[in-house]
Design a protein around this motif. Structure first.
Motif, short mmCIF file in Angstrom:
data_model
loop_
_atom_site.label_atom_id
_atom_site.label_comp_id
_atom_site.label_asym_id
_atom_site.label_seq_id
_atom_site.Cartn_x
_atom_site.Cartn_y
_atom_site.Cartn_z
N PRO A 196 10.68 8.84 -3.47
CA PRO A 196 9.92 7.76 -2.82
C PRO A 196 9.21 8.22 -1.56
CG PRO A 196 12.24 7.53 -2.31
CD PRO A 196 12.14 8.66 -3.30
N LEU A 197 8.18 9.01 -1.72
CA LEU A 197 7.44 9.58 -0.60
C LEU A 197 6.01 9.08 -0.60
CD1 LEU A 197 8.73 13.27 -0.89
CD2 LEU A 197 9.56 11.48 0.66
N ASP A 198 5.53 8.77 0.59
CA ASP A 198 4.15 8.33 0.76
C ASP A 198 3.24 9.44 1.25
OD1 ASP A 198 4.71 5.51 0.19
OD2 ASP A 198 5.84 5.59 2.06
N ALA A 246 0.70 11.25 -8.82
CA ALA A 246 1.92 10.76 -8.20
C ALA A 246 2.50 9.54 -8.92
CB ALA A 246 1.64 10.40 -6.74
N ALA A 247 2.09 9.33 -10.17
CA ALA A 247 2.59 8.17 -10.91
C ALA A 247 4.11 8.22 -11.03
CB ALA A 247 1.96 8.12 -12.29
N VAL A 248 4.73 7.07 -10.88
CA VAL A 248 6.19 6.99 -10.93
C VAL A 248 6.62 6.50 -12.30
CG1 VAL A 248 8.23 5.95 -9.89
CG2 VAL A 248 6.21 6.43 -8.49
N GLY A 249 7.54 7.22 -12.93
CA GLY A 249 8.04 6.81 -14.23
C GLY A 249 8.97 5.60 -14.12
N PRO A 250 9.30 4.97 -15.23
CA PRO A 250 10.18 3.80 -15.19
C PRO A 250 11.60 4.17 -14.77
CG PRO A 250 9.81 4.52 -17.44
CD PRO A 250 8.88 5.32 -16.58
N GLN A 251 12.23 3.28 -14.01
CA GLN A 251 13.61 3.51 -13.60
C GLN A 251 14.53 3.37 -14.81
OE1 GLN A 251 16.35 4.80 -12.22
NE2 GLN A 251 15.25 4.38 -10.32
N GLY A 256 0.81 -1.21 0.00
CA GLY A 256 0.00 0.00 0.00
C GLY A 256 0.83 1.25 0.00
N LEU A 257 2.16 1.11 0.05
CA LEU A 257 3.04 2.27 0.15
C LEU A 257 3.71 2.56 -1.19
CD1 LEU A 257 4.75 1.52 3.58
CD2 LEU A 257 2.91 3.17 3.11
N ARG A 258 3.58 3.77 -1.63
CA ARG A 258 4.22 4.21 -2.87
C ARG A 258 5.74 4.04 -2.80
NH1 ARG A 258 6.16 9.36 -4.43
NH2 ARG A 258 5.94 9.82 -6.66
N SER A 259 6.33 4.29 -1.63
CA SER A 259 7.78 4.24 -1.48
C SER A 259 8.35 2.85 -1.76
CB SER A 259 8.18 4.68 -0.07
OG SER A 259 7.58 3.85 0.90
N GLN A 260 7.50 1.81 -1.64
CA GLN A 260 8.00 0.46 -1.88
C GLN A 260 8.29 0.20 -3.36
OE1 GLN A 260 8.89 -2.17 0.45
NE2 GLN A 260 9.06 -0.16 1.41
#
Length: 587
Positions: free
Chosen positions: A125-127, A580-585, A18-22
């Protein structure tokens, strides 16, 4: 469905947590190795990366922003609360802007600060995030940036300074500055008195202790649900503010667990609470621009007209400078934001959700007022209902202009006079000290090209200093009109935010000295008494001016994309949210 709109269960299914940071710290292989290993250099134990909520602390601290100088220490108390609640805190800086120092105006940097914060939140990586703000542009900028990303967010403002003390009386930041300097220009006091007052005004940490823009934004953001209840008016040096910071750290971890986001709090009803509270506080006209910008970030329909129609039944209840007599320290001791909310009663939507997870009404149930001179009862207001901000329209302001009625002179609310026009603020300031200036108290002073695009940045210069010869004759107020803003600490019969601004070719650009202008606040009208044919001829001859400093950098981007005041003076491409979508690494 975008990541911005994913619910908690859907995120868990998509990411395994459930955590975005993960998405950073829970990753396998090289990616997770890099994310975790580099942060070990900060001395973090292993379990920092194993399912703990990661909380950002956005800090607008800067030695160039004196109002926010104590936020660095306040962040430590937020960290204590985060650790105590099982989270992992990361404090980070952003661009900062202090109204007393920044040129040409701190408002030029509000959107830059918002962009800075938005990009930092989305990229890391912030929730959740705690926002530490204070000086008046940092608060709306932080709300705008955080709302656009829509992570769980809690605002903590830095609090007002203690009351200024001068020769046995209280003096207030901004408001007393204008009074002392005008009295000096009029020859009523000497330079020694001005210097003495200067040393007596800002005598503690914190933002302006008048109901200026900083105090206004702090209070109304609490009533909009974004601050812990009863915290906005606590003096900066009060130990209870450090306690509030600790509690904010604990609460933001809970908000992450509850998935409580700004999008659930900043509803249309929350904005209506902000507009109505602003009127009851005798708050700043700057709240108009900031709330319009914030509303567009979260997709809430809010218009300039709302700041007039929503407050017709709201009296001014806070007897605070510049509309009244007292200061924020007095307000807090009289009952503060909690007692004030209970006084307003059903003038606010009491069922709106707040950062506590409870409703606004639940937050303040049972709060009391201890001094009814400072916080007035509904049947004994400072100013009657409908004395808040008025929105004016007419051929001089087709899309609107605003006036703060509670700070204006009643005798000038309906006034017709000769226009005296200046194209630049510097020209007016030069001429205002000329003893030969052809001006009378009945004239209407107009300075243009001081709007969002024209200055650039829309500075707080709308409360033009009166001509020296009139001050010496005892004149205390005149009608003044511009496309600028004015400080929330200011007073006078000042028409502001004329839209469209002169630099955008609005009718303000067409006024000439000698024209007759009619102001009628009760009728909400602002009229240039020049026929349409003449205005058409002037418009055909008009050409835009080169905006100073707009050749490069942020100022160029700002001038090319800033919207008008009735749209919040945001950048056109920043309206709406990024999520807050995270782009690909990349590796």
């Amino acid at each position: 469905m975008s990541a911005r709109n994913l619910g908690k269960e859907e995120r868990e299914a998509a990411t395994g947590s459930g955590l975005r940071s993960q998405q950073w710290f829970g990753a396998e292989g090289k990616t997770g190795f890099m994310h975790r290993s580099w942060l070990r250099s900060e001395g973090l134990p292993d379990d920092s990366f194993r399912g703990r909520p990661v909380i950002g602390i956005a800090n607008s601290w800067s030695e160039l922003t004196s109002c926010n100088i104590h936020l660095r220490a306040l962040a430590e108390h937020v960290k204590r609360g985060i650790w105590q609640a099982g989270g992992v805190p990361f404090e980070f800086p952003t661009t900062s802007a202090g109204e007393p120092l920044v040129r040409p105006t701190a408002m030029l940097l509000r959107n830059l600060i918002a962009m800075d914060l938005e990009e930092t939140l989305r990229a890391n990586p912030l929730d959740g995030v705690v926002l530490l703000a204070g000086c008046d542009k940092t608060t709306p900028a932080y709300l705008m940036g955080a709302a656009s990303v829509d992570l769980p967010t809690l605002l903590l403002t830095g609090g007002p300074m203690l009351n200024g003390k001068y020769r046995g009386s209280d003096i207030g930041s901004g408001t007393s500055v204008w009074r002392f300097t005008e009295a000096y220009r009029a020859g009523q006091i000497g330079a020694d008195e001005v210097a003495e007052a200067e040393g007596c005004m800002a005598r503690s940490q914190g933002h302006c202790m008048t109901m200026g823009t900083a105090s206004t934004l702090a209070c109304i953001s609490e009533y909009m649900g974004m601050q812990l209840p009863g915290t906005a008016a606590l003096p900066a040096n009060d130990s209870r503010r450090a306690t509030a910071a600790h509690l904010a750290g604990r609460r933001i971890v809970e908000m992450v667990e509850e998935d409580l986001r700004p999008s659930a709090i900043l509803t249309r009803e929350a904005f209506e609470n902000g507009v109505r509270a602003n009127a009851a506080l005798g708050g700043s006209t700057n709240a108009v621009i900031h709330l319009l910008a914030l509303a567009r970030r979260v997709g809430v329909e809010l218009t300039l007209e709302d700041f007039d129609t929503l407050v017709r039944d709201v009296p001014v209840l806070a007897d605070l400078m510049p509309s009244g007599r007292f200061l924020m320290e007095d307000f807090e001791y009289a009952g503060g934001t909690a007692g004030f909310a209970e006084t307003l009663g059903d003038l606010l939507h009491r069922d709106t959700l707040t950062v506590t997870g409870r409703t606004l009404g639940e937050n303040y149930t049972g709060a009391e007022v201890y001094d009814r001179e400072v916080i007035r009862a509904l049947d004994n207001p400072v100013k009657p209902a409908g004395s808040g901000i008025a929105v004016l329209r007419g051929n001089l302001a087709p899309r609107g202009a605003v006036i703060k009625q509670s700070a204006a002179s009643p005798a000038l609310m309906s006034h017709r006079g000769r226009a005296l026009v200046w194209d630049a603020l510097t020209d007016y300031l030069r001429d205002a000290d000329d003893p030969e200036l052809d001006v009378s108290a009945d004239d209407i002073l107009i300075v243009r090209n001081v709007g969002p695009r024209g200055y650039p940045g829309m500075p707080e210069v709308g409360n033009l200093p009166l001509p020296r010869k009139l001050l010496e004759a005892g004149v205390e107020d005149m009608v003044r009109i511009s496309d600028a803003r004015m400080s929330g600490t200011s007073y006078g019969t000042v028409v502001l935010h004329v839209v469209p601004e002169a630099a955008a070719g609005g009718p303000l650009a067409l006024v000439r000295s000698g024209d007759i202008v009619a102001l009628d606040v009760p009728s909400r009208s602002l009229t240039l008494e020049v026929d349409d044919a003449e205005l058409d001829a002037r418009r055909a001859a008009w050409a835009p001016r080169q905006v100073p400093g707009s050749e490069r950098g942020w100022t160029r981007l700002y001038v090319e994309h800033v919207t008008q005041a009735d749209e919040g003076a945001d950048l056109d491409f920043l309206q709406g949210g990024s999520g807050a979508a995270v782009g690909p690494q990349a590796f």
